[in-house]
Design an enzyme around this catalytic site. Structure first.
Site, mmCIF file in Angstrom:
data_model
loop_
_atom_site.group_PDB
_atom_site.id
_atom_site.type_symbol
_atom_site.label_atom_id
_atom_site.label_comp_id
_atom_site.label_asym_id
_atom_site.label_seq_id
_atom_site.Cartn_x
_atom_site.Cartn_y
_atom_site.Cartn_z
ATOM 1 N N GLY A 134 -8.252 -18.643 9.452
ATOM 2 C CA GLY A 134 -7.676 -19.304 10.617
ATOM 3 C C GLY A 134 -7.810 -20.814 10.558
ATOM 4 C CB CYS A 160 -10.830 -12.432 5.193
ATOM 5 S SG CYS A 160 -9.557 -11.361 4.486
ATOM 6 C CB ALA A 172 -20.308 1.710 9.526
ATOM 7 C CG HIS A 232 12.757 15.524 0.396
ATOM 8 N ND1 HIS A 232 11.691 16.094 1.048
ATOM 9 C CD2 HIS A 232 13.117 16.394 -0.590
ATOM 10 C CE1 HIS A 232 11.411 17.258 0.498
ATOM 11 N NE2 HIS A 232 12.267 17.476 -0.515
#
Length: 452
Positions: free
Chosen positions: A15, A43, A180, A435
Site C-alpha cells: 500500500g 506480503c 493457521a 466441458h
C-alpha cells in the site's frame, strides 16, 4: 511554510509503495518513504508470496501420487528444505529489488530506517534527523499476535516460518484462521506430522459454514489432526521438544509450535496518540472513506487501518489516496464484494455474502453441488469439490459464490467479475458450460438445494 517533502510515507509494503509511486510519478509530488525492515512489506517478504511458494512445494507429493495413478513410473525422493529455502530467499530478494527499482524510477527518496511522528507535519528518523512533509501516510501494516501465556517465547509466528533451519518432525499450529489453516496444510504436505488447535467450534470463522466444513473435513482426511474447542494453557521446554498443555487435558510434545492466532495493526510507538490520531481497541488507525485520520495532514492505508486486510485492498487504498490528494481525482477505495482465497488443501475461493449472512438479510435460494472431480477420481483419491451460489429470491442477483477445490483461487477471480457486475442466477444459467471442467457446475445448477 516550505516542507522538505510533499508526502512522507512510513512503511514500504504494497500500500505504501503504491501510494508513493503514484504520487511521485503521476502527481508530480516530492515523496519520501521510510522502511525499517525490507521493502515489500508483509506480503512480499513474510506473507502471501513466500507462503504461496511453500503451498506449491507442499502439493508435489500429491501430484507424484497422481502421476503414478496415471501410468507414470515416478518416485519421490526426500524434500530438501535447505535448497528450497535458498531459492525462496533469492526470489524474495529479486522482488524486493523490483520494489526498490519502482520507487527509484519514480524519484522517491528512500530511508532504510524506522520513522515516527514528531508532529502533524514532521517525522523523526531513527538516526535523529527530522523531516517535514505536507502530508504523511502511515502504511505500517500488521504484526502477528501471540497471547500472553507461560512459555509463549518458545513459539514462532508466521514471520519466522520462512527462515526455519530445518523442517520439524512434529508441529502444532495454534489458531483457526486462514494463516493457521494454510500453514497446517503446507507442513502436512511437506511430510510434517501436524496438529491444529483452535478454541472455536470450527476453523475459518467468518467464511461460509458449509464451505469451511468442507475444507476442515478434507484437511483431516489428508492427515491434519484438527482439535476444535482446544487452546493452549502453557508451553514447556522439554529434552525432546516443546510440551503443549491444552484445555482439553492433553499434554503433547512437538518440535515446533506455530502461533497464528490473528494479527494486530502495527501502530504502536509511532507517536500517533499524542497528535490526536484516533485508534481503535486493537490499535487500528481510524480513517474516513478517503483514508484520512482525525488529523487532516495524516492518512493511513492497509492493514494498519484494519478494514479489509488483503494486499490488493491495500494497493487500491494507496492508489486512491494518491489520486485524491495529488492527482486531482478524489475517490474512495471500493471495499464492496472483494474476492479472496484461502490456500489450504483444498483451496477455498469466496466472494460476496455467506449463506448465513445472506439469509439474515433477505429470503434466499441456495444452489450447491458437491462432487468428485475427474482428475482425482481417476487417480482414486476421495477428494470432493464444492460449488455454491447464494441467490436473492427478490432480485435473482447472485449474492455470494463459494468454491472449494483445486484452483478455487483462480476460479473465484473470474466469478467475482460477474458477481460484481450484478449478475443474476439466470445470467449464470444462460452461460454455456465449458466441458469437461469443474467450474461448469457454476452454470449448470438448475434447482436450489434449499430456500430460506
Amino acid at each position: 511554510m516550505a516542507f522538505d517533502f510533499d508526502l512522507f510515507v512510513i512503511g514500504g509494503g504494497s500500500g505504501g509503495v503504491r501510494a508513493a509511486r503514484i504520487a511521485a510519478s503521476e502527481g508530480g509530488a516530492k515523496v519520501a518513504l521510510a522502511e525499517e525492515y525490507r521493502m515489500g512489506g508483509t506480503c512480499v517478504i513474510r506473507g502471501c508470496v513466500p507462503k504461496k511458494l511453500m503451498v506449491y512445494a507442499s502439493e508435489y507429493p500429491g501430484a507424484i501420487e497422481d502421476a503414478r495413478a496415471y501410468g507414470w513410473d515416478v518416485t519421490a525422493g526426500g524434500f530438501d528444505w535447505t535448497a528450497f529455502r535458498g531459492k525462496l530467499e533469492a526470489e524474495l530478494s529479486r522482488l524486493e529489488a523490483a520494489y526498490r527499482g519502482g520507487l527509484s524510477g519514480a524519484g522517491v527518496t528512500v530511508f532504510d530506517q524506522r520513522a515516527t511522528l514528531a508532529d502533524a507535519h514532521t517525522v523523526e528518523l531513527a538516526d535523529g534527523r527530522r523531516l517535514t512533509a505536507a502530508h504523511i501516510l502511515i502504511a505500517t501494516g500488521g504484526r502477528p499476535f501471540v497471547p500472553d501465556i507461560p512459555g509463549a517465547e518458545l513459539a514462532v509466528t508466521s514471520n519466522e516460518m520462512f527462515q526455519l533451519e530445518s523442517l520439524p518432525r512434529r508441529a502444532l499450529v495454534v489458531g483457526g484462521g486462514f494463516i493457521a489453516s494454510e500453514f497446517a496444510c503446507i507442513l502436512n504436505g511437506l511430510g510434517v506430522n501436524v496438529a491444529q488447535y483452535y478454541r472455536g467450534a470450527q476453523i475459518l470463522r467468518g467464511f461460509d459454514d458449509e464451505a469451511r466444513g468442507h475444507v476442515a473435513n478434507a484437511m483431516q482426511a489428508n492427515g491434519v489432526a484438527i482439535h476444535c474447542g482446544t487452546d493452549v494453557i502453557r508451553l514447556e521446554k522439554t529434552g525432546g521438544g516443546i510440551r503443549a498443555v491444552a484445555t482439553d487435558g492433553s499434554e503433547r510434545e512437538f518440535d515446533l509450535v506455530l502461533y497464528a492466532t490473528g494479527r494486530r495493526p502495527n501502530s504502536a510507538g509511532l507517536g500517533l496518540e499524542a497528535l490526536g490520531v484516533a485508534l481503535g481497541r486493537n490499535g487500528e488507525i481510524i480513517v474516513d472513506d478517503y483514508s484520512q485520520t482525525a488529523v487532516p495532514s495524516i492518512y493511513a492505508v492497509g492493514d494498519v487501518t484494519d478494514r479489509i486486510n488483503l494486499t490488493p485492498v491495500a494497493i487500491r487504498e494507496g492508489h486512491a489516496f494518491a489520486d485524491t490528494v495529488f492527482n486531482g481525482r478524489p475517490r474512495k477505495a471500493d471495499h464492496e464484494l472483494v474476492a479472496s482465497a484461502v490456500f489450504t488443501q483444498p483451496e477455498l475461493g469466496t466472494v460476496g455474502l455467506t449463506e448465513e449472512a445472506a439469509r439474515d438479510r433477505e429470503p434466499i435460494e441456495v444452489y450447491a453441488a458437491a462432487f468428485r472431480p475427474m482428475q482425482s477420481l481417476f487417480a482414486g483419491r476421495p477428494d470432493r469439490v464444492l460449488m455454491k451460489l447464494i441467490v436473492s429470491q427478490a432480485t435473482r442477483r447472485v449474492l455470494g459464490c463459494h468454491i472449494v477445490g483445486p484452483g478455487a483461487g483462480e476460479m473465484i477471480q473470474l466469478a467475482a467479475i460477474a458477481v460484481k457486475m450484478g449478475a443474476t442466477k439466470e445470467d449464470f444459467d444462460r452461460t454455456v458450460a465449458v466441458h469437461p471442467t469443474m467450474s461448469e457446475e457454476l452454470v449448470t445448477m438448475r434447482n436450489p438445494v434449499r430456500k430460506t
